[in-house]
Scaffold this active site. Structure first.
Site, PDB file in Angstrom:
ATOM      1  N   HIS A 495      70.303  17.973 114.680  1.00 43.96           N
ATOM      2  CA  HIS A 495      69.405  17.151 115.499  1.00 43.96           C
ATOM      3  C   HIS A 495      68.213  17.980 115.970  1.00 43.96           C
ATOM      4  O   HIS A 495      67.050  17.590 115.795  1.00 43.96           O
ATOM      5  CB  HIS A 495      70.180  16.593 116.694  1.00 43.96           C
ATOM      6  CG  HIS A 495      69.376  15.746 117.626  1.00 43.96           C
ATOM      7  ND1 HIS A 495      69.471  14.369 117.644  1.00 43.96           N
ATOM      8  CD2 HIS A 495      68.464  16.062 118.579  1.00 43.96           C
ATOM      9  CE1 HIS A 495      68.646  13.886 118.560  1.00 43.96           C
ATOM     10  NE2 HIS A 495      68.019  14.904 119.151  1.00 43.96           N
ATOM     11  N   GLU A 496      68.492  19.129 116.568  1.00 44.47           N
ATOM     12  CA  GLU A 496      67.397  19.957 117.083  1.00 44.47           C
ATOM     13  C   GLU A 496      66.540  20.519 115.945  1.00 44.47           C
ATOM     14  O   GLU A 496      65.330  20.682 116.092  1.00 44.47           O
ATOM     15  CB  GLU A 496      67.948  21.087 117.959  1.00 44.47           C
ATOM     16  CG  GLU A 496      68.743  20.618 119.177  1.00 44.47           C
ATOM     17  CD  GLU A 496      68.000  19.610 120.041  1.00 44.47           C
ATOM     18  OE1 GLU A 496      66.751  19.608 120.052  1.00 44.47           O
ATOM     19  OE2 GLU A 496      68.673  18.794 120.703  1.00 44.47           O
ATOM     20  N   HIS A 499      63.901  17.977 115.108  1.00 43.98           N
ATOM     21  CA  HIS A 499      62.740  18.089 115.997  1.00 43.98           C
ATOM     22  C   HIS A 499      61.854  19.256 115.560  1.00 43.98           C
ATOM     23  O   HIS A 499      60.625  19.158 115.534  1.00 43.98           O
ATOM     24  CB  HIS A 499      63.198  18.333 117.434  1.00 43.98           C
ATOM     25  CG  HIS A 499      63.673  17.117 118.164  1.00 43.98           C
ATOM     26  ND1 HIS A 499      62.948  15.942 118.219  1.00 43.98           N
ATOM     27  CD2 HIS A 499      64.795  16.894 118.906  1.00 43.98           C
ATOM     28  CE1 HIS A 499      63.606  15.057 118.952  1.00 43.98           C
ATOM     29  NE2 HIS A 499      64.726  15.611 119.372  1.00 43.98           N
ATOM     30  N   HIS A 502      59.767  18.547 112.549  1.00 37.40           N
ATOM     31  CA  HIS A 502      58.681  17.641 112.929  1.00 37.40           C
ATOM     32  C   HIS A 502      57.499  18.443 113.467  1.00 37.40           C
ATOM     33  O   HIS A 502      56.335  18.136 113.173  1.00 37.40           O
ATOM     34  CB  HIS A 502      59.200  16.649 113.971  1.00 37.40           C
ATOM     35  CG  HIS A 502      58.366  15.425 114.127  1.00 37.40           C
ATOM     36  ND1 HIS A 502      58.609  14.482 115.101  1.00 37.40           N
ATOM     37  CD2 HIS A 502      57.280  14.970 113.457  1.00 37.40           C
ATOM     38  CE1 HIS A 502      57.725  13.505 115.005  1.00 37.40           C
ATOM     39  NE2 HIS A 502      56.901  13.781 114.017  1.00 37.40           N
TER      40      HIS A 502
END
Length: 706
Positions: A495-496, A499, A502
């Site tokens: 998940h991190e 980010h 991105h």
């Protein structure tokens, strides 16, 4: 270094960032930013253009943003009384400075005047969007208000920054304050051996126990607390730890109750000054949901779709416990839910989460994740040697990209990596800090210390590299053995990393539109889509490797994992919806209920969303850092996790249909979403990738609820 926090080094010399330099350095950074903005205002308006107005505004505060970012970063990861004092001394000044920027009538007049020029009318689409977003953010921050209201807004921002900082400190301090030292290992019966060993190692680190007479230290940090709540057979132990968790931000010197009401009141007043009925309507103007009511409707509509399944799962758990203990079905205690849910899952699917740990050593997970990024997104991620210097010591370390030698880090556990694109071009670097410690705040997060930019088309500006970081509080290594993660922790790592991708892949020429500077209810799409790779055989084979044998996950175990994937999926969804519901209700309908019973109000608002229990838990609002640890943060925006989950469940179907590791799909996702930042409307970016609007049923289908 004379002014270490104003460093221009790309790779930070952390040992030089002495607490004693914070106040002087941040004051200097404030003066520089103020001078930059004054020069911007005083420019010849007959010669102004996009570069001298919009880009110059972005650039004017960059040194301040980077310097203050270092202070905030250390506050989150290396907290100490001296650092906290220096941070809090400058917090009101920094908050006030940023609040004043959109309230500066001369600056606003400059931007408005420029927007009416021929140069502004003829801007290409991305630059036109940057000007529009800048103007809207100024208006949303009060640029059009009369002087007395502007003055009050400045005061509110300063008050909010101080109140939310205190809230965050209370959460950290009350978490660290609690511990339970066990001397009789029998009380830990049922817990995984890895968790017992970690508790013993933690006790030794605190000077408790000996090899001959070991003791076991339990804390409220997730790797310590979760195994107790899910596996410990001693009910009194689970109850003690649960009661400890309810003390976070509650009672005594670290009580957050009054701060919550103060923060809500200040936010509400801010919204009222801005002409909005509530804080949700104020902050959601520049988000996909647009209004608080739209966000609340989304929460309630999704809740209605899963409510019957949620009720059924609750009854099934009550009946399962009753059958096992030979009693009639009854309500559970809050410290029984995780324990009996884990037992039920094991009984129904012959699956124990702990069976997976040996296949998720952190180094293999990271190596496989980086390999996946190479195969799917055409990236190259390479680790660098690192060095850590204790306080007061410094030594040689590389500070610029391309320099040989180790990279300095802020703690011995921290790693450093470089990211290169398919052409071998260095586009950014990042730090990774995965394990808990007392000076580090809880949870997991991604942030960046320096924002990157692509090289300018005319060749006048070289590429500016991104410098990011990912942090978590995962299971630590014990006695020289590797850190073995749970599957949930692996999902958090991915998940991190989503980010981070991105941010690092942001390829927009305008800083304010680049990387993760997107609408808040779109920002979770890249992070949550990465979690899907934790469930697919093709991708699991890259990183799920036994720490001793190197074997991939056996087919029998994967089959059990997938069969159990949607165990109590309705309960998981409703839990997240309850957080979003509480968030929106407090900010929309109860922001001025100061003095009301917070626990009673929370129960009243969330009754259809909560499993009925014998002992009613206190409101989790007192430790809800997403909402109350910064002036805005996820306030009135927690719904965005589920909003983006609808998007990610749908978007990942393209990978499933065309190939989980299909580089064409990965490159499409990179080019059409990850690299685009906020250069186009997020709804359009989604359509560009999927060829259509999102299917709202995708999430329910994935959760086997439709």
């Amino acid at each position: 270094m004379a002014q270490p926090f104003l460093t221009q080094d790309f790779q930070i010399r952390w040992s030089t960032l002495e607490t004693s330099a914070i106040q002087a350095d941040i004051k200097t950074a404030l003066e520089l930013a103020d001078a930059n903005i004054n020069r911007l205002i005083e420019q010849d308006r007959g010669k102004m253009n996009f570069d001298t107005v919009v880009l110059a505004l972005d650039e004017s505060t960059r040194p301040l943003n980077e310097a203050w970012g270092l202070v905030q970063h250390l506050d989150a990861l290396c907290n100490s009384p001296a650092l906290r004092e220096a941070h809090n001394a400058m917090l009101p000044e920094v908050s006030s400075f940023f609040a004043k920027i959109p309230l500066n009538e001369h600056l606003w007049d400059l931007i408005e005047t420029y927007s009416k020029t021929e140069d502004a009318r003829d801007l290409p689409p991305v630059r036109k969007r940057a000007l529009k977003e800048t103007m809207e953010s100024f208006i949303q921050a009060g640029a059009d208000l009369p002087p007395e209201k502007k003055k009050r807004l400045e005061e509110l921002e300063s008050e909010l920054s101080q109140a939310t900082q205190k809230y965050s400190e209370n959460v950290l301090d009350s978490t660290n304050k609690w511990e339970l030292v066990i001397t009789d290992v029998e009380r830990l019966k049922g817990m995984p051996a890895s968790a017992i060993e970690a508790a013993r190692a933690d006790a030794i680190a605190k000077g408790l126990g000996t090899p001959e007479d070991p003791q076991y230290r339990l804390t409220l940090k997730a790797p310590s607390m979760i195994p107790v709540m899910e596996y410990a057979e001693d009910e009194s132990l689970r109850k003690a730890v649960w009661e400890g968790s309810t003390s976070i931000g509650r009672g005594g010197e670290h009580d957050n109750t009054e701060l919550i009401w103060k923060i809500l009141r200040l936010r509400h007043e801010k919204a009222q000054i801005m002409g909005k009925g509530n804080f949700a309507d104020h902050v959601l103007q520049q988000r996909m949901a647009k209004t608080g009511q739209n966000a609340l409707n989304f929460i309630e509509n999704l809740h209605a779709k899963v409510k019957s399944a949620f009720d059924r799962e609750t009854i099934q758990l009550q009946e399962y416990r009753a059958d096992v203990v030979g009693q009639s079905a009854d309500l559970l205690q809050p410290w029984e839910v995780g324990f009996w849910a884990e037992k039920q899952r094991k009984a129904e699917y012959d699956f124990d989460e702990e069976e997976l740990r040996p296949y998720f050593p952190l180094d293999k997970v990271l190596g496989g994740m980086f390999r996946l990024a190479e195969m799917v997104f055409d990236l190259r991620i390479v680790g660098r040697d690192v060095v850590h210097y204790p306080a007061g010591e410094t030594g040689p370390a590389s500070t610029q990209p391309g320099e040989l030698g180790p990279v300095e880090v802020w703690h011995p556990d921290v790693k450093f990596y470089e990211v290169r694109n398919e052409k071998g071009v260095h586009i950014g670097s990042f730090y990774a800090d995965w394990h808990p410690r007392d000076s580090k705040r809880g949870g997991a997060w991604m942030n960046y210390l320096k924002g990157g930019l692509p090289p300018s088309p005319d060749g006048e500006r070289d590429r500016r590299l991104h410098l990011g970081l990912i942090c978590g509080n995962m299971t630590p290594p014990v006695d020289g053995k590797p850190a073995l993660l749970t599957h949930d922790e692996v999902c958090t790592v991915f998940h991190e990393f989503g980010h981070l991708l991105h941010q690092l892949l942001g390829n927009v020429e305008i800083p304010s539109l680049n990387g993760v500077n997107v609408y808040w209810d779109f920002v979770e799409l890249p992070s949550q889509i990465m979690e899907n790779f934790c469930w697919e055989r093709e991708s699991l084979d890259l990183f799920a490797r036994h720490h001793e044998t190197g074997d991939t996950l056996p087919a029998r175990l994967l089959k059990k994992v997938l069969a159990a994937k949607n165990y109590r999926s309705a309960s998981d969804i409703v839990r997240q919806l309850s957080f979003g519901k509480l968030d929106l209700e407090l900010h929309m309908h109860h922001a001025t209920d100061e003095g009301a019973d917070l626990d009673q109000l929370s129960r009243q608002l969330l009754k259809p969303y909560l499993m009925p229990l014998k002992t009613e838990p206190p409101s989790m609002a007192r430790r809800f850092g997403h909402l109350f640890s910064s002036p805005v943060g996820y306030a009135a925006g927690y719904y965005s996790y589920k909003w983006a989950e609808v998007l990610d469940a749908d978007a990942f179907t393209r990978f499933q249909h065309e190939g989980v590791l299909n580089p064409k799909v990965g490159r499409d996702f990179r080019d059409k979403i990850l690299s685009k930042g906020n250069s186009e409307d997020p709804a359009k970016l989604f359509r560009d990738f999927m060829g259509r609007d999102p299917d709202p049923m995708a999430l329910l289908i994935r959760a086997a609820l439709a």
